[in-house]
Design a protein around this motif. Structure first.
Motif, PDB file in Angstrom:
ATOM      1  N   UNK A  24      36.326 -72.200  38.335  1.00 61.36           N
ATOM      2  CA  UNK A  24      36.047 -73.070  37.191  1.00 61.36           C
ATOM      3  C   UNK A  24      34.629 -72.806  36.723  1.00 61.36           C
ATOM      4  N   UNK A  25      34.413 -72.855  35.420  1.00 58.42           N
ATOM      5  CA  UNK A  25      33.088 -72.629  34.849  1.00 58.42           C
ATOM      6  C   UNK A  25      32.534 -73.936  34.298  1.00 58.42           C
ATOM      7  N   UNK A  26      31.213 -73.984  34.223  1.00 61.37           N
ATOM      8  CA  UNK A  26      30.546 -75.149  33.636  1.00 61.37           C
ATOM      9  C   UNK A  26      29.543 -74.669  32.601  1.00 61.37           C
ATOM     10  N   UNK A  45      16.329 -70.614  35.427  1.00 62.29           N
ATOM     11  CA  UNK A  45      16.913 -70.713  36.768  1.00 62.29           C
ATOM     12  C   UNK A  45      18.256 -69.997  36.821  1.00 62.29           C
ATOM     13  N   UNK A  46      19.074 -70.216  35.817  1.00 62.15           N
ATOM     14  CA  UNK A  46      20.395 -69.564  35.749  1.00 62.15           C
ATOM     15  C   UNK A  46      20.215 -68.051  35.750  1.00 62.15           C
ATOM     16  N   UNK A  47      19.246 -67.576  35.012  1.00 61.14           N
ATOM     17  CA  UNK A  47      18.978 -66.136  34.967  1.00 61.14           C
ATOM     18  C   UNK A  47      18.597 -65.612  36.349  1.00 61.14           C
ATOM     19  N   UNK A  48      17.714 -66.310  37.054  1.00 60.22           N
ATOM     20  CA  UNK A  48      17.277 -65.863  38.379  1.00 60.22           C
ATOM     21  C   UNK A  48      18.431 -65.909  39.387  1.00 60.22           C
ATOM     22  N   UNK A  58      28.958 -66.149  31.766  1.00 57.63           N
ATOM     23  CA  UNK A  58      29.702 -65.513  30.686  1.00 57.63           C
ATOM     24  C   UNK A  58      29.474 -66.307  29.411  1.00 57.63           C
ATOM     25  N   UNK A  59      29.431 -65.580  28.312  1.00 58.93           N
ATOM     26  CA  UNK A  59      29.163 -66.197  27.013  1.00 58.93           C
ATOM     27  C   UNK A  59      30.469 -66.494  26.291  1.00 58.93           C
ATOM     28  N   UNK A  60      30.338 -67.253  25.224  1.00 54.06           N
ATOM     29  CA  UNK A  60      31.477 -67.510  24.366  1.00 54.06           C
ATOM     30  C   UNK A  60      32.098 -68.873  24.599  1.00 54.06           C
ATOM     31  N   UNK A  61      33.162 -69.133  23.825  1.00 57.20           N
ATOM     32  CA  UNK A  61      33.827 -70.434  23.869  1.00 57.20           C
ATOM     33  C   UNK A  61      34.375 -70.747  25.253  1.00 57.20           C
ATOM     34  N   UNK A  62      34.833 -69.743  25.962  1.00 59.31           N
ATOM     35  CA  UNK A  62      35.368 -69.964  27.306  1.00 59.31           C
ATOM     36  C   UNK A  62      34.378 -69.541  28.387  1.00 59.31           C
ATOM     37  N   UNK A  65      29.115 -70.957  33.546  1.00 59.60           N
ATOM     38  CA  UNK A  65      28.502 -70.528  34.794  1.00 59.60           C
ATOM     39  C   UNK A  65      29.443 -70.885  35.932  1.00 59.60           C
ATOM     40  N   UNK A  66      29.563 -69.972  36.900  1.00 61.06           N
ATOM     41  CA  UNK A  66      30.383 -70.225  38.086  1.00 61.06           C
ATOM     42  C   UNK A  66      29.727 -69.553  39.294  1.00 61.06           C
ATOM     43  N   UNK A  67      30.136 -69.994  40.473  1.00 57.44           N
ATOM     44  CA  UNK A  67      29.632 -69.378  41.694  1.00 57.44           C
ATOM     45  C   UNK A  67      30.150 -67.950  41.811  1.00 57.44           C
ATOM     46  N   UNK A  68      29.341 -67.069  42.323  1.00 51.97           N
ATOM     47  CA  UNK A  68      29.743 -65.673  42.532  1.00 51.97           C
ATOM     48  C   UNK A  68      30.561 -65.521  43.814  1.00 51.97           C
TER      49      UNK A  68
END
Length: 133
Positions: A24-26, A45-48, A58-62, A65-68
């Motif tokens: 799931x992404x947030x 922080x997200x970048x680091x 991932x960018x876009x409508x869908x 951010x998710x755990x790797x």
């Protein structure tokens, strides 16, 4: 020793992501609002965290951010070090030559033992464990 505010925010963000369903992404705006993180801080922080391989973005409508990796495979230490670098209770724990007393310093073994215990504890604590406490 105190972790930086940025590392604290990173830990909050990772906790939020750990509570999501697998894959799931947030949106970063959701994370910022839910965990009380200033959005301007969160972007960096997200970048680091992404560079460290701890999260996927991932960018876009869908997008989002998710755990790797699963939360059970990501330690608190990994996140802190991704943001703040290696933990060090005192300069001499990472650089023996930093102390003017060298090997005769009675405090260096104390600092080194304490750091070893802290690093061990944080490396053994996963986000899955934290969210289930």
């Amino acid at each position: 020793m105190q972790i930086t505010r940025q590392a604290d925010y990173a830990l909050r963000a990772m906790l939020y992501l750990s509570e999501l369903e697998p894959n799931q992404r947030a949106a970063t705006s959701q994370i910022a609002e839910n965990k009380n993180i200033p959005p301007s801080f969160l972007a960096k922080i997200i970048s680091q965290l992404s560079i460290a391989g701890l999260i996927h973005t991932s960018r876009g409508a869908r997008g989002g951010v998710s755990l790797a990796r699963p939360a059970a495979e990501i330690s608190v230490l990994e996140v802190v070090e991704a943001i703040d670098g290696p933990l060090s209770l005192n300069e001499c724990t990472l650089n023996k030559g930093a102390c003017p007393f060298g090997s005769k310093c009675p405090m260096r073994p104390v600092w080194c033992d304490a750091q070893e215990e802290l690093v061990h504890r944080l490396s053994q604590t996963t986000f899955a464990q934290v969210i289930n406490l």
